[in-house]
Design a protein around this motif. Structure first.
Motif, PDB file in Angstrom:
ATOM      1  N   ASP A 106       0.870  -1.180   0.000  1.00  0.00           N
ATOM      2  CA  ASP A 106       0.000   0.000   0.000  1.00  0.00           C
ATOM      3  C   ASP A 106       0.905   1.228   0.000  1.00  0.00           C
ATOM      4  N   VAL A 138     -10.853  -3.835  -2.867  1.00  0.00           N
ATOM      5  CA  VAL A 138      -9.910  -2.788  -3.271  1.00  0.00           C
ATOM      6  C   VAL A 138     -10.467  -1.999  -4.442  1.00  0.00           C
ATOM      7  N   ILE A 175      -7.869   1.781   4.222  1.00  0.00           N
ATOM      8  CA  ILE A 175      -6.622   1.425   3.540  1.00  0.00           C
ATOM      9  C   ILE A 175      -5.664   2.592   3.693  1.00  0.00           C
TER      10      ILE A 175
END
Length: 402
Positions: free
Chosen positions: A170, A368, A312
């Motif tokens: 990430d 995602v 996230i």
């Protein structure tokens, strides 16, 4: 806590739109996943993505976008435009697959994310606020569709290019280097190696000597610079001194300027070997050049702040780690651009593997995808509505030129 929280005034700018964006994403969630899944199940390689391009343009046309096909002279490239005038936000869509591996780079998710962000941004914006542009960019895996589109002017007049890439980290930005390939051919003179050995000029020996020089050169190259070569032609028979030999050399460097320096060193080495061996040499670029990626820090930070709402959290890339090259670099040298990585599997994995192809069709991949569509759409709304944000993005680009 995220390193990229939205400032209070920035959060105020988008707060009224977030719920609407989220609603639009939820309404399209199943359809977007169906697109990603259809692309995944039917992989097509560079410049042959005819069914993928048809699927994506049909979706955009049904939503009222003005579609142009075969842009930049590329059969599987397209643009789809909604709204009018400046500013313009572009979403590059990648949809080529890897030979033998399918969507082991997750381009099915990139295409669906760009499609979804374009549809959602168009739904929440008034046409008078600017233009939403989806750009179909074929052949990222070596063919350089974006580089060819840049050269053809497809990204002229664009104020920001927003995309993401699935990965195993990430990361708020992509550490992508510049790269290109060269064909180096030596020409000598054929002869019988025992009957008339002094008459021959061994082109293969010259090429092998170039590999030796490149190996020595590699020990003093700067960080991020690298040369890797293969022999593509070494002669025709063992009882003939090779009159022609050819190699292909892949060059990478941290910046496009450093890549130019590296290419000049390879040329100097090849010419020196030719002089020493009595051969002649020709060196030609054998691929589209991918420039290094120039991150728009202000836009990447804005995207990261929006993505953080989905749980996230993006971080800067690990120092000294480089994840290859991409033709988004050519776009980023002319237009403020983002290219974050968002993990669809753990860091023990890697893209360009069967396991990554599986992850691109997984439940995590779906989560995602939808989180990224929301963050991309919110970032696009910010860009189109905030002149100061656009100014800062262009300032970012000017600081990273070179």
């Amino acid at each position: 806590m995220s390193q990229y929280p939205l400032a209070r005034e920035e959060a105020g700018l988008v707060r009224a739109e977030v719920a609407l964006v989220r609603q639009e994403v939820a309404r399209r969630a199943d359809a977007l996943w169906a697109v990603a899944s259809a692309l995944h199940a039917d992989p097509e390689t560079a410049f042959a993505e005819h069914r993928a391009a048809a699927l994506l343009t049909d979706e955009l046309e049904r939503a009222g976008f003005e579609v142009r096909r075969e842009v930049a002279g590329l059969p599987t490239a397209f643009t789809a435009r909604a709204g009018r005038g400046r500013p313009v936000v572009a979403f590059p869509l990648e949809y080529d697959a890897l030979p033998g591996l399918g969507h082991a780079c997750g381009h099915n998710l990139i295409a669906a994310a760009g499609l979804g962000a374009a549809l959602v941004a168009d739904a929440v914006l008034d046409a008078s606020e600017g233009t939403v542009l989806a750009v179909g960019t074929p052949a990222e895996e070596g063919g350089g569709g974006k580089a060819l589109e840049v050269a053809a002017g497809v990204f002229d007049g664009v104020d920001a290019a927003l995309m993401f890439h699935p990965g195993v980290y990430d990361w708020v930005r992509a550490p992508l280097t510049a790269q290109e390939q060269y064909r180096v051919g030596f020409r000598g003179r054929a002869a019988h190696p025992t009957g008339s050995p002094t008459e021959g000029i061994d082109a293969l020996a010259a090429l092998i000597e170039l590999f030796n020089v490149v190996s020595a050169l590699g020990r003093r190259l700067p960080e991020g610079s690298h040369v890797q070569g293969i022999i593509t032609h070494g002669g025709t028979a063992t009882n003939i001194v090779p009159e022609y030999a050819e190699g292909r050399f892949g060059l990478r460097a941290l910046t496009t300027a450093a890549l130019d320096d590296l290419a000049a060193q390879l040329r100097t080495a090849a010419e020196g070997v030719a002089l020493a061996t009595g051969t002649t040499v020709a060196m030609d670029r054998a691929s589209v050049r991918y420039e290094h990626f120039r991150d728009s820090e202000v836009l990447s930070g804005r995207f990261a702040g929006h993505l953080d709402r989905a749980g996230i959290t993006l971080t800067p890339p690990a120092p000294g780690v480089y994840l290859g090259s991409s033709d988004i670099g050519n776009v980023s040298g002319r237009v403020p651009a983002i290219h974050p990585f968002v993990a669809i599997m753990g860091a023990e994995g890697s893209d360009h593997t069967p396991q990554f192809a599986e992850a691109a069709a997984s439940e995590r991949g779906r989560r995602v995808l939808l989180a990224v569509v929301e963050a991309l759409a919110c970032t696009a709304v910010d860009v189109l509505r905030d002149a100061d944000l656009r100014r800062r993005a262009w300032d970012d680009l000017r600081r990273t030129e070179g």
